[in-house]
Design an enzyme around this catalytic site. Structure first.
Site, PDB file in Angstrom:
ATOM      1  N   THR A 169       0.843  -1.355   0.030  1.00 57.85           N
ATOM      2  CA  THR A 169      -0.069  -0.053  -0.019  1.00 57.85           C
ATOM      3  C   THR A 169       0.766   1.042   0.130  1.00 57.85           C
ATOM      4  O   THR A 169       1.638   1.337   0.175  1.00 57.85           O
ATOM      5  CB  THR A 169      -0.694   0.160   1.469  1.00 57.85           C
ATOM      6  N   SER A 190      19.600  -0.453 -25.788  1.00 58.22           N
ATOM      7  CA  SER A 190      19.994   0.456 -25.778  1.00 58.22           C
ATOM      8  C   SER A 190      20.460   0.702 -26.675  1.00 58.22           C
ATOM      9  O   SER A 190      21.916  -0.370 -26.934  1.00 58.22           O
ATOM     10  CB  SER A 190      20.228   1.394 -24.451  1.00 58.22           C
ATOM     11  N   LYS A 202      21.431  -2.185 -21.210  1.00 62.03           N
ATOM     12  CA  LYS A 202      19.919  -2.337 -21.044  1.00 62.03           C
ATOM     13  C   LYS A 202      18.740  -3.098 -21.538  1.00 62.03           C
ATOM     14  O   LYS A 202      19.212  -4.401 -22.412  1.00 62.03           O
ATOM     15  CB  LYS A 202      20.078  -1.007 -21.678  1.00 62.03           C
ATOM     16  N   ASN A 252      15.246  -2.833 -21.710  1.00 63.73           N
ATOM     17  CA  ASN A 252      14.220  -2.142 -21.626  1.00 63.73           C
ATOM     18  C   ASN A 252      12.717  -2.628 -21.790  1.00 63.73           C
ATOM     19  O   ASN A 252      12.290  -3.066 -22.807  1.00 63.73           O
ATOM     20  CB  ASN A 252      14.125  -0.274 -22.409  1.00 63.73           C
ATOM     21  N   TYR A 264     -29.295  15.478 -36.268  1.00 66.52           N
ATOM     22  CA  TYR A 264     -27.607  15.574 -36.277  1.00 66.52           C
ATOM     23  C   TYR A 264     -27.445  17.332 -36.929  1.00 66.52           C
ATOM     24  O   TYR A 264     -27.822  17.962 -37.568  1.00 66.52           O
ATOM     25  CB  TYR A 264     -28.202  15.067 -38.119  1.00 66.52           C
ATOM     26  N   GLN A 280     -19.633  13.684 -37.075  1.00 67.34           N
ATOM     27  CA  GLN A 280     -18.661  13.414 -38.459  1.00 67.34           C
ATOM     28  C   GLN A 280     -17.382  13.123 -37.537  1.00 67.34           C
ATOM     29  O   GLN A 280     -16.555  12.741 -37.670  1.00 67.34           O
ATOM     30  CB  GLN A 280     -18.398  14.265 -39.484  1.00 67.34           C
ATOM     31  N   LYS A 313     -15.666   9.867 -35.265  1.00 71.21           N
ATOM     32  CA  LYS A 313     -15.123   8.324 -35.942  1.00 71.21           C
ATOM     33  C   LYS A 313     -13.840   8.380 -36.218  1.00 71.21           C
ATOM     34  O   LYS A 313     -13.278   7.193 -35.316  1.00 71.21           O
ATOM     35  CB  LYS A 313     -15.989   8.370 -37.457  1.00 71.21           C
TER      36      LYS A 313
HETATM   37  N1  ARG Z   1     -19.984  11.670 -43.195  1.00 68.36           N
HETATM   38  C1  ARG Z   1     -21.277  12.054 -42.351  1.00 68.36           C
HETATM   39  C2  ARG Z   1     -20.871  11.839 -40.867  1.00 68.36           C
HETATM   40  O1  ARG Z   1     -20.058  11.254 -40.958  1.00 68.36           O
HETATM   41  C3  ARG Z   1     -22.450  11.362 -43.567  1.00 68.36           C
HETATM   42  C4  ARG Z   1     -23.850  12.215 -42.347  1.00 68.36           C
HETATM   43  C5  ARG Z   1     -23.330  13.265 -43.263  1.00 68.36           C
HETATM   44  N2  ARG Z   1     -25.167  13.814 -43.283  1.00 68.36           N
HETATM   45  C6  ARG Z   1     -25.673  14.956 -43.461  1.00 68.36           C
HETATM   46  N3  ARG Z   1     -26.701  15.277 -43.557  1.00 68.36           N
HETATM   47  N4  ARG Z   1     -24.436  15.586 -44.576  1.00 68.36           N
HETATM   48  O2  ARG Z   1     -21.416  12.138 -39.953  1.00 68.36           O
END
Ligand code: ARG
Length: 459
Positions: free
Chosen positions: A156, A278, A284, A286, A318, A323, A326
């Site tokens: 601890t 190293s 070393k 590592n 939306y 976008q 992702k």
């Molecule tokens: N490439 C867009 C995204 O990843 C797709 C959706 C686009 N929709 C729009 N109404 N422009 O979100």
């Protein structure tokens, strides 16, 4: 030239910088398999509902498979002008099959299209992460089995606390990873509803069957509110939250491995496969993989915060901000998968140094609690008084430059006259761990029982 998808009301094409900021094809091409699965399910449903002809649906379905194989073989002409994966696929479909391609987007928008694609992708990641987590659990279980009763110091505050067993320490991580798997499974269950058919935001006047596409794509059913369906990115956030907690666990283990493999600790030796040398210091060895796991975790936390921040100010439904969901999620998932694979390999291949572990466990007055417990059990002292007596004995040993088992009986009795020779039995580390038989405790018997339990669960 004006855009082929919405050129009707536009006379001119976009500025080059507009194209650069707007395009997502550089990263969302990873959604191609999901996009094509979603479109195939949509087209089949449109035909089943009498919205497009069977002939058109068949041409679309076949054409989409051609597009998929072009993408898989690397023959696909991705175009930034076509912005994203959805329009790249549809545009190529039109080149391949002509007019019927234009019917695919009936009763659909890119808003529900991207929502379904991304959901399918994240759902698939939950499954892949689960497999990777189980592999790491098995690596840890292997270590636990090899050293179920090897004694090491438990810490601890990173100060020696009480002796524990190597197996027990390894199994602690197996438990954490089991909770991580549970979190991914929960997230997967909650995300498994289909947004497809929400169309742009309000639903559609076409007589579609959302249950049919949901079922075709392996969802438990359609999402109940079209506005929510195209606005929601909770599913990605839950994945990132689960990933963050899991990553935190990996980072703690990585930190321990870095410390343990140091010359000062020497608790473990990493195999050659998982170490680097190293260029200047020949001695070393590592633990780079552990350090990189510890560092990659930052990307995963970052992705979680980034997407929370993207989403927090968005009015329904939306917005193009979404976008940005992702790249962060892809990077976090890639980082997590790589960290899990590296950790599983490193753990499986490392060697714990049994002798070093034991001598480390035997120093630092690690059995002081056992001594206090003995005073309570054998002499009937209240625990607080026993704690005080033991503290004085530790101070005495410290002043003599020795450890508790090295004190003489006379030394002991100078602090408390009632102490008997059998006190020395509880000062050994093996006895100490063997005595911790409470449920979930570190005694080898407990650890072996838990190992047996895990062996039945993990495959
Ligand atoms: N490439 C867009 C995204 O990843 C797709 C959706 C686009 N929709 C729009 N109404 N422009 O979100």
């Amino acid at each position: 030239n004006a855009n082929t998808m919405w050129g009707g009301r536009f006379a001119a094409g976009p500025d080059a910088i507009m194209e650069a900021i707007n395009a997502s094809i550089g990263f969302d091409r990873r959604l191609a398999p999901q996009d094509i699965a979603g479109s195939r399910a949509h087209a089949a449903m449109l035909a089943a509902c009498g919205i497009i002809s069977d002939t058109d649906a068949e041409a679309i379905g076949k054409g989409l498979l051609t597009v998929l194989s072009e993408i898989e073989t690397g023959d696909f002409p991705f175009s930034t002008a076509l912005e994203d994966i959805h329009m790249n696929v549809e545009s190529r479909l039109r080149e391949l099959i002509g007019e019927p391609a234009g019917r695919l987007h009936t009763a659909r928008s890119r808003n529900d299209q991207v929502a379904v694609d991304f959901r399918l992708w994240v759902r698939d990641q939950c499954d892949q992460v689960d497999v990777a987590l189980e592999a790491l659990q098995l690596s840890l279980l292997g270590q636990a089995e090899a050293g179920a009763d090897w004694v090491m110091p438990g810490f601890t505050h990173l100060q020696t606390a009480q002796p524990v067993t190597w197996g027990h320490h390894m199994l602690a991580y197996v438990e954490m990873l089991a909770r991580d798997r549970g979190r991914f499974a929960d997230a997967r269950k909650r995300m498994n509803l289909s947004p497809l058919g929400a169309a742009a935001l309000a639903g559609t006047s076409f007589p579609i069957n959302r249950h049919m596409t949901a079922e075709a794509l392996g969802f438990d059913g359609p999402m109940a509110n079209s506005l929510d369906a195209v606005s929601d990115r909770d599913f990605a956030l839950e994945f990132l939250a689960a990933a963050s907690i899991c990553a935190m666990h990996l980072s703690r283990l990585a930190e321990e491995l870095v410390i343990w493999s140091s010359a000062q600790f020497r608790f473990v030796k990493m195999s050659d496969k998982w170490s680097t040398g190293s260029s200047i210091m020949p001695q070393k060895r590592n633990p780079d993989a552990a350090e990189l796991i510890r560092a990659k975790i930052g990307r995963i936390f970052g992705a979680n915060v980034a997407l929370m921040t993207v989403m927090k100010g968005l009015p329904l439904t939306y917005s193009k901000d979404m976008q940005e969901d992702k790249e962060q999620t892809f990077d976090a998932a890639d980082s997590l998968m790589l960290a899990l694979a590296a950790m599983a390999g490193m753990v499986a291949d490392m060697t714990a140094n049994r002798d070093v572990l034991k001598s480390a466990a035997s120093s630092g007055f690690s059995t002081a609690t056992d001594l206090a417990d003995w005073l309570v059990r054998e002499l009937g002292l209240p625990f607080r008084e026993a704690h005080h007596v033991t503290g004085s004995l530790v101070a005495l040993a410290e002043s003599k430059g020795c450890d508790l088992p090295d004190l003489t009986l006379a030394d002991m009795q100078s602090v408390h006259a009632g102490i008997r020779p059998d006190v020395f039995d509880v000062l050994g580390v093996e006895n100490s761990v063997a005595s911790r038989t409470s449920y979930g405790g570190t005694a080898p018997a407990q650890v072996r029982a838990r190992i047996a339990g895990w062996k039945e669960v993990l495959t």
